[in-house]
Design a protein around this motif. Sequence first.
Motif, mmCIF file in Angstrom:
data_model
loop_
_atom_site.group_PDB
_atom_site.id
_atom_site.type_symbol
_atom_site.label_atom_id
_atom_site.label_comp_id
_atom_site.label_asym_id
_atom_site.label_seq_id
_atom_site.Cartn_x
_atom_site.Cartn_y
_atom_site.Cartn_z
ATOM 1 N N MET A 160 3.135 22.699 -15.105
ATOM 2 C CA MET A 160 3.838 21.476 -14.991
ATOM 3 C C MET A 160 3.083 20.438 -14.121
ATOM 4 N N GLY A 161 1.890 20.715 -13.725
ATOM 5 C CA GLY A 161 0.875 19.860 -12.888
ATOM 6 C C GLY A 161 0.970 20.171 -11.641
ATOM 7 N N GLU A 162 -0.316 19.973 -10.879
ATOM 8 C CA GLU A 162 -0.391 20.486 -9.446
ATOM 9 C C GLU A 162 0.576 19.772 -8.480
ATOM 10 N N ALA A 163 0.622 18.407 -8.657
ATOM 11 C CA ALA A 163 1.491 17.788 -7.676
ATOM 12 C C ALA A 163 2.376 16.652 -8.470
ATOM 13 N N ASN A 164 3.138 15.974 -7.449
ATOM 14 C CA ASN A 164 3.891 15.047 -7.940
ATOM 15 C C ASN A 164 3.239 13.679 -8.192
ATOM 16 N N ALA A 165 3.330 13.161 -9.602
ATOM 17 C CA ALA A 165 2.555 12.142 -9.861
ATOM 18 C C ALA A 165 3.412 10.941 -9.860
ATOM 19 N N GLU A 166 3.046 10.286 -8.890
ATOM 20 C CA GLU A 166 3.611 9.074 -8.352
ATOM 21 C C GLU A 166 3.744 7.920 -9.224
ATOM 22 N N LEU A 167 4.533 6.963 -9.105
ATOM 23 C CA LEU A 167 4.511 5.710 -10.028
ATOM 24 C C LEU A 167 3.375 4.818 -9.466
ATOM 25 N N ASN A 168 2.394 4.340 -10.234
ATOM 26 C CA ASN A 168 1.385 3.492 -9.860
ATOM 27 C C ASN A 168 1.741 2.090 -9.823
ATOM 28 N N VAL A 184 9.842 10.612 -18.319
ATOM 29 C CA VAL A 184 11.049 10.741 -17.489
ATOM 30 C C VAL A 184 12.119 11.623 -18.316
ATOM 31 N N LEU A 185 12.419 12.656 -17.633
ATOM 32 C CA LEU A 185 12.992 13.786 -18.490
ATOM 33 C C LEU A 185 14.579 13.675 -17.910
ATOM 34 N N THR A 186 15.636 13.139 -18.839
ATOM 35 C CA THR A 186 16.748 13.202 -18.361
ATOM 36 C C THR A 186 17.895 14.313 -18.891
ATOM 37 N N LYS A 187 18.990 14.248 -18.473
ATOM 38 C CA LYS A 187 20.114 15.188 -18.700
ATOM 39 C C LYS A 187 19.685 16.470 -18.460
ATOM 40 N N THR A 188 18.969 16.789 -17.382
ATOM 41 C CA THR A 188 18.448 18.062 -16.817
ATOM 42 C C THR A 188 19.551 18.948 -16.334
ATOM 43 N N SER A 247 6.779 22.561 -21.015
ATOM 44 C CA SER A 247 5.908 22.011 -22.228
ATOM 45 C C SER A 247 5.451 20.914 -21.950
ATOM 46 N N ILE A 248 5.978 20.004 -21.741
ATOM 47 C CA ILE A 248 5.560 18.450 -21.869
ATOM 48 C C ILE A 248 4.161 18.254 -21.154
ATOM 49 N N ARG A 249 3.892 18.802 -20.193
ATOM 50 C CA ARG A 249 2.630 18.277 -19.350
ATOM 51 C C ARG A 249 1.540 18.976 -20.331
ATOM 52 N N GLN A 250 1.800 20.268 -20.546
ATOM 53 C CA GLN A 250 0.378 20.875 -21.426
ATOM 54 C C GLN A 250 0.058 20.427 -22.798
ATOM 55 N N ILE A 251 1.248 20.207 -23.375
ATOM 56 C CA ILE A 251 1.093 19.615 -24.866
ATOM 57 C C ILE A 251 0.751 18.209 -24.808
ATOM 58 N N THR A 252 1.377 17.214 -23.986
ATOM 59 C CA THR A 252 0.925 15.936 -23.976
ATOM 60 C C THR A 252 -0.296 15.434 -22.973
ATOM 61 N N GLY A 253 -0.320 16.303 -21.970
ATOM 62 C CA GLY A 253 -1.179 15.875 -20.905
ATOM 63 C C GLY A 253 -0.840 14.769 -19.980
ATOM 64 N N LYS A 254 0.501 14.406 -20.192
ATOM 65 C CA LYS A 254 1.349 13.317 -19.480
ATOM 66 C C LYS A 254 2.245 14.121 -18.395
ATOM 67 N N PRO A 255 2.204 13.623 -17.357
ATOM 68 C CA PRO A 255 3.020 14.145 -16.244
ATOM 69 C C PRO A 255 4.461 13.688 -16.113
ATOM 70 N N ILE A 256 5.381 14.594 -15.806
ATOM 71 C CA ILE A 256 6.405 14.257 -15.850
ATOM 72 C C ILE A 256 6.835 13.566 -14.173
ATOM 73 N N LYS A 257 7.516 12.300 -14.327
ATOM 74 C CA LYS A 257 7.180 11.822 -12.994
ATOM 75 C C LYS A 257 8.677 11.623 -12.532
ATOM 76 N N PHE A 258 9.753 11.759 -13.270
ATOM 77 C CA PHE A 258 11.200 11.653 -12.804
ATOM 78 C C PHE A 258 11.890 12.836 -13.476
ATOM 79 N N LEU A 259 12.990 13.130 -12.815
ATOM 80 C CA LEU A 259 14.165 14.031 -13.579
ATOM 81 C C LEU A 259 15.650 13.286 -13.282
ATOM 82 N N GLY A 260 16.149 13.118 -14.120
ATOM 83 C CA GLY A 260 17.512 12.507 -14.597
ATOM 84 C C GLY A 260 18.651 13.771 -14.245
#
Length: 456
Positions: free
Chosen positions: A86-94, A246-250, A261-274
């Motif tokens: 899922m990624g080593e750490a929280n990916a903060e908004l830049n 942003v992953l919603t309706k969790t 799945s998202i991080r490994q397939i896309t290479g993009k971090p999940i930044k927020f959960l709804g």
Amino acid sequence: MFENLSERLLRTVKNLRGQGRLTEDNIKDALREVRMALLEADVALPVVREFINRVRERAIGEEVLLSLTPGQVLIKIVHEELIGVMGEANAELNLRVQPPAVVLMAGLQGSGKTTSVAKLARWLKERQRKKVMVVSCDVYRPAAIEQLRKLAGEVGAEFFPSTSDQAPETIARQALDYARLHAMEVLIVDTAGRLHIDEEMMAEIQRVHTVLDPIETLFVVDSMTGQDAAVTAQAFDKNLPLTGVVLTKTDGDARGGAALSIRQITGKPIKFLGVGEKTAALEPFYPERVASRILGKGDVLSLVEEMEQKVDKEKALKLAQKVQKGRGFDLEDFREQMEQMLKMGGIASLLDKMPGFNAAPAALKDQAADKEVKRLVAIINSMTPQERRFPDIIKGSRKRRIATGSGNQIQDVNRLLKQFDQAQKMMKKMKGGGFMKMLRGLQGRLPMGSLPPIKP
């Protein structure tokens, strides 16, 4: 979220108890169960394969250290590999850019983009003290602009008006000029969604992206679509330079396949959960904390942070002073605590972060539902002020009146009083601490005293 996966993984680990070393033989069945658990959670097959291979490589032959059991060793390995997936750490908004920092929200129709715009605006205002403006470039969906206007008013964000007869890129340009002129620190842009990915949609959002040149381009996706969420995100990333998800309706997703799945397939971090429908129901995504929740360890750090942010400190202080002076904890205080829980997103959301709650009986989870808490509040509301202050006077005839007035049975009133008695005893032990001290005093145990009792 992750309930099904958690139950399966914890059951698998129990089967390894009593073994002295993790070997190819005794871990074979366990890994098969882990693999099935991940597939049932709708994690993408390539992700599952790589995950299982990494766990197997690390687990086989590892000595059991000190008093650790093989199950604990496997849990440690799985925990670390979940974090890696899922990624080593929280990916903060830049937001480190000349204001306004532009955040562009993209995604399919129905993914929750507009609500997520409002949630993010509220989060930025409350957590980072930012001056936020929002604008809708969705000129296709009926009432989309009006929906965002109402939500902006609810969260206290500046709203830039737009109309359905304008071109999306024109709206974007005007909003950006206004934000610069009025010293806005963050501009969040809602865009139109479609029922599926198409060339017209991509061309339009690319034009909006070119006009805005956003520092953050977030893909909003419904977690309940499972591994399809990762596939859709990958398709968007080919056309837009996504910076995160942003992953919603969790809160309605018991599987969690999208998050894994998202991080490994896309290479993009999940930044927020709804995590709910309310505008306060948005959480930064911390891989380590989520991994702990999956494995039943809870997420006490997020829970305490949430309490610090959302608990009414003035009311908590008054309660603490009241208990400290020995004036007692009454039903008015008890009701106030339950209402505070509801304001913080609901008791089920809070308890989901408590260690061991994923493994709690289904009956206990059902009783932690918000509707049950609201029912208890209704019972207290049916009491007179004197009854709330002096619960001991509530006997037969009073119980019948309270039950009738709240639309409940006498046994429901009895359960409430029993639960209140448990909470009152706990408060006596925690003199001077109030709600926050009671929570910290639990030290990882389930707060049984704050849960509605299980019905026989």
